[in-house]
Scaffold this motif. Sequence first.
Motif, PDB file in Angstrom:
ATOM      1  N   LEU A   1       0.825  -1.199   0.000  1.00 52.80           N
ATOM      2  CA  LEU A   1       0.000   0.000   0.000  1.00 52.80           C
ATOM      3  C   LEU A   1       0.868   1.261   0.000  1.00 52.80           C
ATOM      4  N   GLU A   2       1.941   1.243   0.765  1.00 56.76           N
ATOM      5  CA  GLU A   2       2.849   2.389   0.814  1.00 56.76           C
ATOM      6  C   GLU A   2       3.503   2.612  -0.550  1.00 56.76           C
ATOM      7  N   ARG A   3       3.881   1.543  -1.223  1.00 52.84           N
ATOM      8  CA  ARG A   3       4.461   1.677  -2.574  1.00 52.84           C
ATOM      9  C   ARG A   3       3.447   2.266  -3.544  1.00 52.84           C
ATOM     10  N   CYS A   4       2.218   1.844  -3.424  1.00 54.26           N
ATOM     11  CA  CYS A   4       1.147   2.361  -4.273  1.00 54.26           C
ATOM     12  C   CYS A   4       0.950   3.854  -4.025  1.00 54.26           C
ATOM     13  N   VAL A   5       0.883   4.250  -2.769  1.00 51.73           N
ATOM     14  CA  VAL A   5       0.714   5.664  -2.424  1.00 51.73           C
ATOM     15  C   VAL A   5       1.906   6.475  -2.930  1.00 51.73           C
ATOM     16  N   SER A   6       3.104   5.954  -2.742  1.00 54.37           N
ATOM     17  CA  SER A   6       4.298   6.664  -3.212  1.00 54.37           C
ATOM     18  C   SER A   6       4.268   6.849  -4.726  1.00 54.37           C
ATOM     19  N   ALA A   7       3.852   5.811  -5.442  1.00 58.14           N
ATOM     20  CA  ALA A   7       3.760   5.912  -6.901  1.00 58.14           C
ATOM     21  C   ALA A   7       2.717   6.950  -7.308  1.00 58.14           C
ATOM     22  N   CYS A   8       1.611   7.002  -6.575  1.00 56.27           N
ATOM     23  CA  CYS A   8       0.581   8.018  -6.835  1.00 56.27           C
ATOM     24  C   CYS A   8       1.148   9.418  -6.641  1.00 56.27           C
TER      25      CYS A   8
END
Length: 131
Positions: free
Chosen positions: A33-40
């Motif tokens: 989830l953190e990787r997803c948020v960072s990519a966003c």
Amino acid sequence: FFFKHKTANAIRLSLVGSEMCIRDRVYSTLQFLERCVSACEVLADELGPETYTHPLHEHINECIVASEQLSGAMVRESRFSIQYAEVCIAACANLADECVHAEAVTALRCAELCGDAIDMIRDDFAIASSN
């Protein structure tokens, strides 16, 4: 008496072990989830000042908010985590679909990480794929 005490210790140790597995799994999902948020966030930065008027803005925002809400629910061990998971899957899927058509360089990476997060959430919560 000694036998019962030993059995209680064995049970206690097995519970700690299973709790550790659950914590490890939650930690892995939180990392996705953190990787997803960072990519966003990277995608929003790439879109620049026009992010607020760009068609992806709403999807980026929904994905970030849903991911952070699910993360918080998982950490709190909320009884509503499954509902947060369903909202997060929908938000990430919408963003991933839109990223495929975006002209931003980081959009495909964002779509990939959102897809990974969706897979992990589905595994964790045994949510059937609706797509």
